[in-house]
Motif scaffolding. Structure first.
Motif, short mmCIF file in Angstrom:
data_model
loop_
_atom_site.label_atom_id
_atom_site.label_comp_id
_atom_site.label_asym_id
_atom_site.label_seq_id
_atom_site.Cartn_x
_atom_site.Cartn_y
_atom_site.Cartn_z
N GLN A 334 0.82 -1.21 0.00
CA GLN A 334 0.00 0.00 0.00
C GLN A 334 0.85 1.26 0.00
O GLN A 334 0.56 2.23 -0.73
CB GLN A 334 -0.92 -0.01 1.23
CG GLN A 334 -2.01 -1.07 1.18
CD GLN A 334 -2.85 -1.08 2.42
OE1 GLN A 334 -2.59 -0.34 3.38
NE2 GLN A 334 -3.89 -1.91 2.45
N HIS A 335 1.94 1.25 0.78
CA HIS A 335 2.84 2.41 0.82
C HIS A 335 3.53 2.61 -0.53
O HIS A 335 3.69 3.75 -0.99
CB HIS A 335 3.87 2.23 1.93
CG HIS A 335 3.28 2.37 3.29
ND1 HIS A 335 3.96 2.00 4.44
CD2 HIS A 335 2.07 2.84 3.72
CE1 HIS A 335 3.21 2.24 5.50
NE2 HIS A 335 2.05 2.74 5.08
N MET A 336 3.95 1.52 -1.16
CA MET A 336 4.59 1.62 -2.48
C MET A 336 3.61 2.14 -3.53
O MET A 336 3.97 2.97 -4.38
CB MET A 336 5.15 0.25 -2.88
CG MET A 336 6.34 -0.22 -2.06
SD MET A 336 6.92 -1.85 -2.55
CE MET A 336 7.42 -1.53 -4.25
N THR A 337 2.38 1.65 -3.47
CA THR A 337 1.36 2.12 -4.42
C THR A 337 1.07 3.61 -4.23
O THR A 337 0.99 4.39 -5.19
CB THR A 337 0.06 1.32 -4.25
OG1 THR A 337 0.34 -0.07 -4.43
CG2 THR A 337 -0.98 1.76 -5.26
N LEU A 338 0.93 4.02 -2.95
CA LEU A 338 0.69 5.43 -2.66
C LEU A 338 1.86 6.30 -3.11
O LEU A 338 1.64 7.39 -3.66
CB LEU A 338 0.45 5.60 -1.16
CG LEU A 338 0.15 7.02 -0.67
CD1 LEU A 338 -1.10 7.56 -1.35
CD2 LEU A 338 0.02 7.07 0.85
N ALA A 339 3.10 5.83 -2.91
CA ALA A 339 4.27 6.60 -3.34
C ALA A 339 4.30 6.73 -4.86
O ALA A 339 4.62 7.81 -5.40
CB ALA A 339 5.54 5.94 -2.83
N VAL A 341 1.69 6.59 -6.99
CA VAL A 341 0.61 7.50 -7.42
C VAL A 341 0.96 8.94 -7.11
O VAL A 341 0.72 9.85 -7.93
CB VAL A 341 -0.71 7.09 -6.74
CG1 VAL A 341 -1.79 8.14 -7.02
CG2 VAL A 341 -1.17 5.72 -7.22
N THR A 342 1.57 9.18 -5.94
CA THR A 342 1.96 10.55 -5.57
C THR A 342 3.03 11.09 -6.51
O THR A 342 2.97 12.26 -6.93
CB THR A 342 2.49 10.57 -4.12
OG1 THR A 342 1.50 10.04 -3.24
CG2 THR A 342 2.84 11.99 -3.70
N ALA A 343 4.00 10.25 -6.88
CA ALA A 343 5.05 10.68 -7.81
C ALA A 343 4.47 11.03 -9.17
O ALA A 343 4.86 12.03 -9.80
CB ALA A 343 6.10 9.58 -7.94
N GLY A 347 4.55 14.77 -10.79
CA GLY A 347 5.14 14.96 -12.12
C GLY A 347 4.15 15.52 -13.11
O GLY A 347 4.50 16.38 -13.94
N PHE A 348 2.90 15.06 -13.05
CA PHE A 348 1.87 15.55 -13.97
C PHE A 348 1.58 17.02 -13.72
O PHE A 348 1.52 17.83 -14.66
CB PHE A 348 0.60 14.72 -13.81
CG PHE A 348 -0.56 15.24 -14.62
CD1 PHE A 348 -0.62 15.01 -15.98
CD2 PHE A 348 -1.57 15.98 -14.02
CE1 PHE A 348 -1.68 15.49 -16.74
CE2 PHE A 348 -2.63 16.46 -14.76
CZ PHE A 348 -2.70 16.21 -16.12
N VAL A 349 1.41 17.40 -12.45
CA VAL A 349 1.11 18.80 -12.12
C VAL A 349 2.27 19.72 -12.50
O VAL A 349 2.07 20.78 -13.11
CB VAL A 349 0.78 18.94 -10.62
CG1 VAL A 349 0.66 20.41 -10.23
CG2 VAL A 349 -0.51 18.20 -10.28
#
Length: 382
Positions: A334-339, A341-343, A347-349
Motif C-alpha cells: 500500500q505504501h509503495m502504491t501510494l508513493a 501514485v503521488t510521484a 510529475g503531472f502537475v
C-alpha cells in the motif's frame, strides 16, 4: 443595494448574473442533492470556491460576456452593429429632415480623404476591402475607405448633433419639436460619451507576400505561431498576467487565425452617480502583441508521459478496486502504491504548469505595442 441605487449598468450585470447562476444551482440542489453528494463528495467545497470566484473575481460578469458572444454568433440577441442600426433609425424618425440630410452628406463624402473631424494617421492603421477580408488577411490599401458600419455612422452623426453646426441646424429646423431636439441631444451624448470596459480584438492573420511571412523557427522550415495579447498601463503591471492567447496555427509561415479575443479594461472609476469612466485609462494604455512559436520540448514530452501514466494508473486502480485485488495488499504494498501514485501526480502537475500554463518550451518570434487611445473614435482599426 448599491447596484440598485447606482445608475451605471456594470454592477447590475455582475450581480444579476450572479443571482441567476445561484438560483440555478439551488434549483439543481433541490432535486438532485443525493446524486450530487454521492457522485461528488467535495461538492460543497467546490461550490464555496465557485461562489468566491463569481463574487470577488468578477466571475459572473466573465460568464455573462462569454455567453453573450455565443448568443450574438447564433443571432439570438442583437449585435452592436444591429443595435447601432436601430439607434440610427430612431434618430432618423426623431430628427426627420435634419438627420436624413446629414446622413446623405456623410455618404457623399465617404471614400474621399475628407473627414468630419481630425484623426491621427498611424503607419499600421490599414484599410481592409471586402476582397482582402474574405481571404482572411489585411493589406495596405489606398484605393478607398471601407463601407461604413452602423457604429461608425452613429458616432459621426452624434458628433455632428453635438457640434455647433449641428445645434444650429436643429435650432433652425421647424419640423422637429423642442422635445425631439432634446431627445436627439441626449441620445447623441450617450453615444459620444464612450467609456469602454472591454477591448475586443479580431485576430485575422498575416498579410500576403514575403513581407507578411514569419521567420522559420522549426527544422522543417516552418513555424507553429500563436499570439498572446496583454494591456500595458502607464502605471502598474501588464494584465492579464498570462495574457489572452489565440489558437496555434501549425506548420505555416503565413498564419490565418480568424479568431476573436477579448480583454477586460482595468483602472476605470465610478463617479458620484455610479457611472463608469475609463477614457483617461484608455488614452494611457497600450496593447502588447507577442507572437511565439509553439514547440514540443522537454516539458511537453514530460507532460505527455505523465499524462499517459496518470491515465494508466487510474484505469489500474479502478480495475483493482472492482476485482478486489487491492483488498489483499500488505502495508508495504500500500505504501509503495501510494508513493507511485503521488510521484505520478506531482510529475503531472509540474509538467502541466511548465508546459501548458507557462509554455516554457515556446520560442519568441516578434513583439509590438499599439496605443489603444485611437479606438475612442469607435471605429475599427486594423
Amino acid at each position: 443595494i448599491l447596484a440598485i441605487e447606482t445608475p451605471g449598468g456594470g454592477d447590475d450585470r455582475q450581480w444579476l448574473t450572479f443571482w441567476l447562476i445561484l438560483a440555478l444551482v439551488l434549483f439543481a440542489e433541490r432535486f438532485f442533492a443525493r446524486v450530487l453528494l454521492s457522485t461528488f463528495p467535495y461538492y460543497y467545497e467546490a461550490k464555496l470556491g465557485a461562489l468566491i470566484w463569481l463574487v470577488w473575481r468578477s466571475g459572473a460578469d466573465t460568464i455573462y460576456r462569454k455567453l453573450r458572444r455565443v448568443l450574438e454568433k447564433r443571432k439570438v440577441i442583437h449585435s452592436d452593429e444591429v443595435a447601432a442600426q436601430k439607434e440610427l433609425e430612431i434618430m432618423q424618425t426623431t430628427g426627420k429632415i435634419v438627420i436624413e440630410r446629414r446622413l446623405d452628406y456623410q455618404a457623399s463624402v465617404r471614400g474621399t480623404a475628407a473627414a468630419e473631424w481630425e484623426t491621427d494617421d498611424w503607419e499600421y492603421d490599414y484599410e481592409v476591402d471586402e476582397k482582402e477580408q474574405t481571404n482572411g488577411s489585411i493589406r495596405s490599401s489606398t484605393t478607398g475607405l471601407r463601407k461604413p458600419d452602423p457604429i461608425q455612422q452613429l458616432y459621426e452623426l452624434s458628433k455632428f448633433i453635438l457640434s455647433a453646426e449641428g445645434a444650429k441646424r436643429l435650432e433652425e429646423s421647424k419640423s422637429v419639436s423642442r422635445q425631439n431636439k432634446m431627445l436627439l441631444i441626449e441620445r447623441a451624448a450617450s453615444v459620444v460619451s464612450f467609456q469602454p470596459r472591454f477591448l475586443r480584438l479580431g485576430l485575422i492573420g498575416t498579410a500576403h507576400g514575403p513581407e507578411g511571412q514569419l521567420p522559420a523557427m522549426d527544422r522543417n522550415g516552418l513555424c507553429d505561431p500563436y499570439v498572446t495579447c496583454r494591456l500595458v498601463p502607464e502605471e502598474g503591471h501588464k494584465y492579464p498576467k498570462k495574457g489572452v492567447s489565440s489558437a496555434t496555427a501549425y506548420k505555416t509561415l503565413t498564419p490565418q487565425w480568424n479568431q476573436e479575443l477579448e480583454i477586460p479594461l482595468r483602472g476605470g472609476s465610478l463617479d458620484c452617480d455610479g457611472y463608469f469612466h475609463s477614457e483617461d485609462v484608455v488614452d494611457t494604455t497600450q496593447l502588447e502583441v507577442i507572437v511565439r512559436d509553439a514547440d514540443v520540448g522537454r516539458w511537453y514530452l514530460a507532460y505527455y508521459i505523465f499524462r499517459f501514466l496518470a491515465i494508466v494508473a487510474l484505469v489500474v486502480t479502478v480495475a483493482a478496486r472492482i476485482e478486489g485485488i487491492s483488498d489483499g495488499f500488505t502495508t508495504k504494498q500500500q505504501h509503495m502504491t501510494l508513493a507511485g501514485v503521488t510521484a505520478i501526480a506531482i510529475g503531472f502537475v509540474l509538467s502541466y504548469v511548465m508546459a501548458v500554463l507557462r509554455r516554457s518550451d515556446d520560442e519568441f518570434v516578434a513583439r509590438c505595442t499599439i496605443p489603444i487611445g485611437m479606438l475612442m473614435d469607435q471605429r475599427e482599426h486594423a
